[in-house]
Design an enzyme around this catalytic site. Structure first.
Site, PDB file in Angstrom:
ATOM      1  N   PHE A  15       6.437  17.579  22.292  1.00 18.28           N
ATOM      2  CA  PHE A  15       6.890  17.254  23.644  1.00 18.28           C
ATOM      3  C   PHE A  15       8.354  17.640  23.864  1.00 18.28           C
ATOM      4  CE2 PHE A  15       3.349  14.169  23.144  1.00 18.28           C
ATOM      5  CZ  PHE A  15       2.578  14.593  24.223  1.00 18.28           C
ATOM      6  N   VAL A  80      10.299  26.037   8.837  1.00 18.09           N
ATOM      7  CA  VAL A  80      11.722  26.117   8.509  1.00 18.09           C
ATOM      8  C   VAL A  80      11.935  25.501   7.131  1.00 18.09           C
ATOM      9  CG1 VAL A  80      14.036  25.327   9.133  1.00 18.09           C
ATOM     10  CG2 VAL A  80      12.437  26.065  10.915  1.00 18.09           C
ATOM     11  N   GLU A 172      -5.845   1.130  18.809  1.00 17.30           N
ATOM     12  CA  GLU A 172      -6.808   2.055  19.407  1.00 17.30           C
ATOM     13  C   GLU A 172      -7.868   2.482  18.401  1.00 17.30           C
ATOM     14  OE1 GLU A 172      -3.556   3.786  22.638  1.00 17.30           O
ATOM     15  OE2 GLU A 172      -3.959   4.878  20.792  1.00 17.30           O
ATOM     16  N   ASP A 301      11.285  12.359  17.956  1.00 13.90           N
ATOM     17  CA  ASP A 301      11.201  11.383  16.868  1.00 13.90           C
ATOM     18  C   ASP A 301      12.248  11.590  15.780  1.00 13.90           C
ATOM     19  OD1 ASP A 301       9.073  10.256  18.132  1.00 13.90           O
ATOM     20  OD2 ASP A 301       7.533  11.128  16.856  1.00 13.90           O
ATOM     21  N   ALA A 317       6.160   9.723  23.596  1.00 12.54           N
ATOM     22  CA  ALA A 317       6.114  11.008  24.288  1.00 12.54           C
ATOM     23  C   ALA A 317       7.056  11.082  25.487  1.00 12.54           C
ATOM     24  CB  ALA A 317       4.672  11.321  24.701  1.00 12.54           C
TER      25      ALA A 317
END
Length: 425
Positions: A15, A80, A172, A301, A317
């Site tokens: 995001f 990376v 969830e 994050d 997000a």
């Protein structure tokens, strides 16, 4: 470095990274977006792939396709492996190096087992599509193994599921797994009753959904229990093995344990040689810049920043999107010689969590509600924020079918216990 236009290197196509790249669409810069995968993932619905409600392409889209019309972006699929902040250069695993004028690190987070990394092989987490596909196979195979088992104790262990962590992901997963056992798999097995499966949500703290107000947290617990989930609060897991877990002083036989209890920042932050917080996140300045390196930014994050209210910007997000857009504003201001934008301020539009069929909680600040209305609100918001018309349509159709039939469209078991599934499914 010498270039016709300044180069902005963005590491991470989540995001924060994607929203930063889009916000620089008309800027006089050359953008290189580096990600170890080729897709952008709508992570809030990742658990739906893990529980066979959706397929991987329903919640992900190729980065090259998303950015195909943005001519100032080049997408590199690479990892990376090194950052030379002084020389403004990053090293990639394909042997190439990439010089930059501005760098945005937005590589996200991974699982944290609080010093018990040996638990990872027995209690997988859920951060990537690979994680979701592996977990989906693990969950569905548990019922197959139970069907084949002849020993009652072994069968019970296969039908025992534990989700460690009472945040949104854990809640969830637990609610959806209970629905699968009690509704989706009904009448499909001959030797076992899937509805007899034990689904336990383990939270070390005093309540589930700790980021929500206490009344909504209590509502979520009641809704979980109504779905058949056993909620265990206030006692942490002490050990996890291939045969089960230790809760308090008791060993609980369980062949399937899922980790949803903690996250750790991407290891890229440590390559900068700057102060990190306890989770490994970079302690950024108010403009999301890295101390001592004014042309390097961190978002999402991987960034640690305190808000005016004394709380850290949450790893969600909406915050990542806002951070990505903000970094783009800072870079634009510097390129154009204008005034820098005010310090980053996270706008909290509320929290949502779904528990299961017609059960959810919504916290919009002054407005709080739960149950069916919250569930519909959750559905609409998640469909709205998906990328691409095709994904929105497919997800809507899948959810409509699941609502009326209790069936889940992606219950195909791929591979076996020793082989990774195909990423195309």
């Amino acid at each position: 470095m010498t270039a016709v236009r300044p180069r902005v290197a963005i590491v991470g196509g989540g995001f924060a990274g994607l929203w930063a790249a889009r916000a620089l669409a008309s800027a006089p810069v050359e953008i290189v977006l580096v990600d170890r995968g080729n897709h952008h993932l709508f992570q809030p619905l990742l658990y739906q792939v893990a529980t066979a409600g959706l397929s991987a392409p329903d919640i992900a889209a190729p980065l090259r396709h998303i950015l195909r019309k943005q001519k100032n972006v080049e997408v590199r699929m690479a990892t990376v492996i090194g950052i030379d902040a002084g020389a403004k250069r990053i090293a990639l695993d394909d042997g190439d190096t990439l010089e930059f004028d501005y760098l945005l690190l937005a590589s996200g987070a991974t699982h944290a087992y609080f010093g018990n990394d040996q638990w990872a092989r027995h209690a997988p987490g859920l951060k990537t599509l690979d994680d979701a596909l592996d977990l989906r196979r693990k969950l569905l195979l548990a019922f197959e193994r139970a069907e084949a088992a002849t020993d009652p104790a072994e069968r019970a262990a296969w039908l025992s599921f534990a989700i460690v962590g009472g945040g949104p992901t854990g809640v969830e997963l637990a609610g959806t797994l209970a629905e699968i056992a009690r509704h989706t798999l009904k009448d499909e097995f001959r030797r076992i009753d899937p509805a007899s499966a034990r689904v336990r949500l383990v939270e070390a703290g005093p309540r589930v959904l700790a980021a929500f107000p206490e009344d909504l947290s209590a509502q979520a617990k009641r809704q979980l229990e109504k779905l058949g989930v056993e909620v265990s609060l206030g006692t942490p897991v002490k050990d996890i093995t291939s045969d089960g877990y230790v809760l308090g002083d008791a060993f609980v036989p369980a062949k399937t344990v899922v980790w949803a209890a903690g996250v750790a920042a991407s290891p890229l932050g440590a390559m900068l040689g700057v102060p990190l917080d306890r989770a490994g996140r970079v302690q950024v300045r108010p403009d999301l810049g890295v101390p001592g390196h004014p042309d390097i930014f961190v978002a999402g994050d991987l960034a640690s920043l305190m808000q005016a209210n004394g709380r850290p910007v949450p790893g969600v997000a909406p915050a990542a999107k806002q951070m990505g857009r903000y970094v783009a504003q800072v870079i634009r201001a510097r390129l154009l010689g204008g005034a820098s934008p005010p310090p980053f301020a996270y706008k909290d539009y509320g929290n949502l969590a779904t528990i299961g069929r017609m059960a959810a909680v919504v916290d919009l600040g002054r407005l709080r509600f739960s149950g069916l209305l919250a569930w519909w609100f959750w559905l609409v918001m998640h469909v709205f924020f998906l990328i691409g018309f095709r994904n929105r349509l497919v997800v809507l159709l899948n959810w409509w079918w699941a609502y009326w039939s209790y069936q889940r469209a992606a219950r195909i078991i791929l591979g076996d216990d020793g082989r990774e599934p195909s990423a195309s499914e």
